[in-house]
Design a protein around this motif. Sequence first.
Motif, PDB file in Angstrom:
ATOM      1  N   GLY A  29     -11.921  -9.084  -2.351  1.00  0.00           N
ATOM      2  CA  GLY A  29     -11.669  -8.378  -3.707  1.00  0.00           C
ATOM      3  C   GLY A  29     -11.461  -7.665  -3.881  1.00  0.00           C
ATOM      4  N   GLU A  30     -11.843  -6.059  -3.114  1.00  0.00           N
ATOM      5  CA  GLU A  30     -11.200  -5.128  -2.577  1.00  0.00           C
ATOM      6  C   GLU A  30      -9.327  -5.150  -2.624  1.00  0.00           C
ATOM      7  N   VAL A  31      -8.737  -6.218  -2.027  1.00  0.00           N
ATOM      8  CA  VAL A  31      -7.530  -6.464  -1.647  1.00  0.00           C
ATOM      9  C   VAL A  31      -7.169  -7.229  -3.387  1.00  0.00           C
ATOM     10  N   ILE A  32      -7.199  -7.409  -3.748  1.00  0.00           N
ATOM     11  CA  ILE A  32      -6.795  -8.709  -5.008  1.00  0.00           C
ATOM     12  C   ILE A  32      -6.677  -7.318  -5.958  1.00  0.00           C
ATOM     13  N   ALA A  33      -8.078  -6.715  -6.232  1.00  0.00           N
ATOM     14  CA  ALA A  33      -7.555  -5.221  -6.989  1.00  0.00           C
ATOM     15  C   ALA A  33      -6.384  -4.079  -7.069  1.00  0.00           C
ATOM     16  N   ALA A  34      -6.210  -3.888  -5.376  1.00  0.00           N
ATOM     17  CA  ALA A  34      -5.224  -2.883  -5.460  1.00  0.00           C
ATOM     18  C   ALA A  34      -3.640  -3.396  -5.209  1.00  0.00           C
ATOM     19  N   CYS A  35      -3.765  -4.803  -5.124  1.00  0.00           N
ATOM     20  CA  CYS A  35      -2.387  -5.337  -5.525  1.00  0.00           C
ATOM     21  C   CYS A  35      -2.103  -4.971  -7.450  1.00  0.00           C
ATOM     22  N   ARG A  36      -3.426  -5.903  -7.887  1.00  0.00           N
ATOM     23  CA  ARG A  36      -3.334  -5.395  -8.909  1.00  0.00           C
ATOM     24  C   ARG A  36      -2.966  -3.971 -10.318  1.00  0.00           C
ATOM     25  N   ALA A  37      -3.505  -3.510  -8.825  1.00  0.00           N
ATOM     26  CA  ALA A  37      -3.019  -2.152  -9.430  1.00  0.00           C
ATOM     27  C   ALA A  37      -1.557  -1.582  -9.618  1.00  0.00           C
ATOM     28  N   ALA A  38      -1.445  -2.515  -8.248  1.00  0.00           N
ATOM     29  CA  ALA A  38      -0.259  -2.388  -7.764  1.00  0.00           C
ATOM     30  C   ALA A  38       0.738  -3.013  -9.213  1.00  0.00           C
ATOM     31  N   ASP A  39       0.592  -3.990  -9.459  1.00  0.00           N
ATOM     32  CA  ASP A  39       1.851  -4.900  -9.970  1.00  0.00           C
ATOM     33  C   ASP A  39       0.407  -5.593 -11.050  1.00  0.00           C
ATOM     34  N   PRO A  40      -0.201  -5.895 -12.062  1.00  0.00           N
ATOM     35  CA  PRO A  40      -0.714  -5.769 -12.902  1.00  0.00           C
ATOM     36  C   PRO A  40      -0.491  -7.327 -13.703  1.00  0.00           C
ATOM     37  N   GLY A  41       0.795  -7.830 -13.381  1.00  0.00           N
ATOM     38  CA  GLY A  41       1.080  -9.358 -13.611  1.00  0.00           C
ATOM     39  C   GLY A  41       1.244 -10.140 -12.382  1.00  0.00           C
ATOM     40  N   ALA A  42       0.306  -9.471 -11.147  1.00  0.00           N
ATOM     41  CA  ALA A  42       0.525 -10.224 -10.319  1.00  0.00           C
ATOM     42  C   ALA A  42      -0.985 -11.754 -10.387  1.00  0.00           C
ATOM     43  N   GLU A  43       0.004 -12.827  -9.974  1.00  0.00           N
ATOM     44  CA  GLU A  43      -0.568 -14.112  -9.738  1.00  0.00           C
ATOM     45  C   GLU A  43      -1.509 -14.704  -8.718  1.00  0.00           C
ATOM     46  N   VAL A  44      -2.335 -14.771  -8.811  1.00  0.00           N
ATOM     47  CA  VAL A  44      -3.948 -14.715  -7.857  1.00  0.00           C
ATOM     48  C   VAL A  44      -3.855 -16.165  -7.245  1.00  0.00           C
TER      49      VAL A  44
END
Length: 327
Positions: A29-44
């Motif tokens: 979850g921490e990795v996902i949150a960091a990715c979304r912080a860098a790119d709010p539009g990132a698709e998971v």
Amino acid sequence: MLLGMAANDPARVTLVVGDEELLADRAVGEVIAACRAADPGAEVHDLVGAKVEPGELTRLSSPSLFGGGAVVVIRSAQDLVKDVVTEVVSYAAHPAEDTVLVLAHAGGAKGKALADGVRKAGAHVVTVTKLTKPAERLAFIRTEMKRAGRSIGADAAAALLDAVGNDLRELAAACNQLAFDTPGKTIDEAAVARYHRGQAEVSGFTVADSAVEGRLGDALEQLRWALATGTAPVLLVSALAGGLRSLAKVGGAPRNLRGGQLASHLGMPPWKIDRTRKQLNGWGPEGIARALQAVAAADAQVKGGGADPAYALEHLIQTVVASRTGR
């Protein structure tokens, strides 16, 4: 896009290894949150290892026509089939620039080729080993409270562990609820007792602790609440018996034993020994013996030898408290 990630952003490939489910989920979850912080539009894309097909990672990590980055999570990665393992290891050596791959692996022999392969390819590794020792779980409780902006005393942490048990998800939930419901910065033992008073097992230990510590009023109030909320009288007697036996074991332990040797000799974790030592204040061998005799009598009464189990329990608590002060 994730293409422009900064140095402190997630690695392109992260391997989370360990069988402590809560901690593994948090690491992912921490990795996902960091990715979304860098790119709010990132698709998971959240996948389960046994269901990942050959070519799926390649497809999901390919550049999107609409731009934006992607996060590919593969849970239970130890269950990936051989062809997919080969694909993932090859990908880890040359990951896509706008994709972050997270692999959650339970550890152990199964799927070892995958774990070894992505490690050698340079993946960032996060290890989440299972917490097996009481001291580790107590440290977890303190960390949870710190995450919530609170602190918790040693006795309160031990009481919470006694009450909730070893499951980390339940411990985390209890910590969060206590932090939310309790005013002030520090969570004390009284707050833990109030929060868990309605649970049968917790009420038994709470009553026992109050009685052996000489807090008659608290013990009687907690006893009445426990009975009103459905706690079986036999469980309350059992909790009192356990508390008194702990006093007898610690009080009669050889004086030359310390630390791990003492814990091994008594079959008790160090934190419980420390707590019992504090409770021994005011007790002597004769008082413990009298209290244990009273427990035996109450046990017979609540199992059918007496007309009123509630009266038998109140009398038992009064006897225990009097035995403590009378030594």
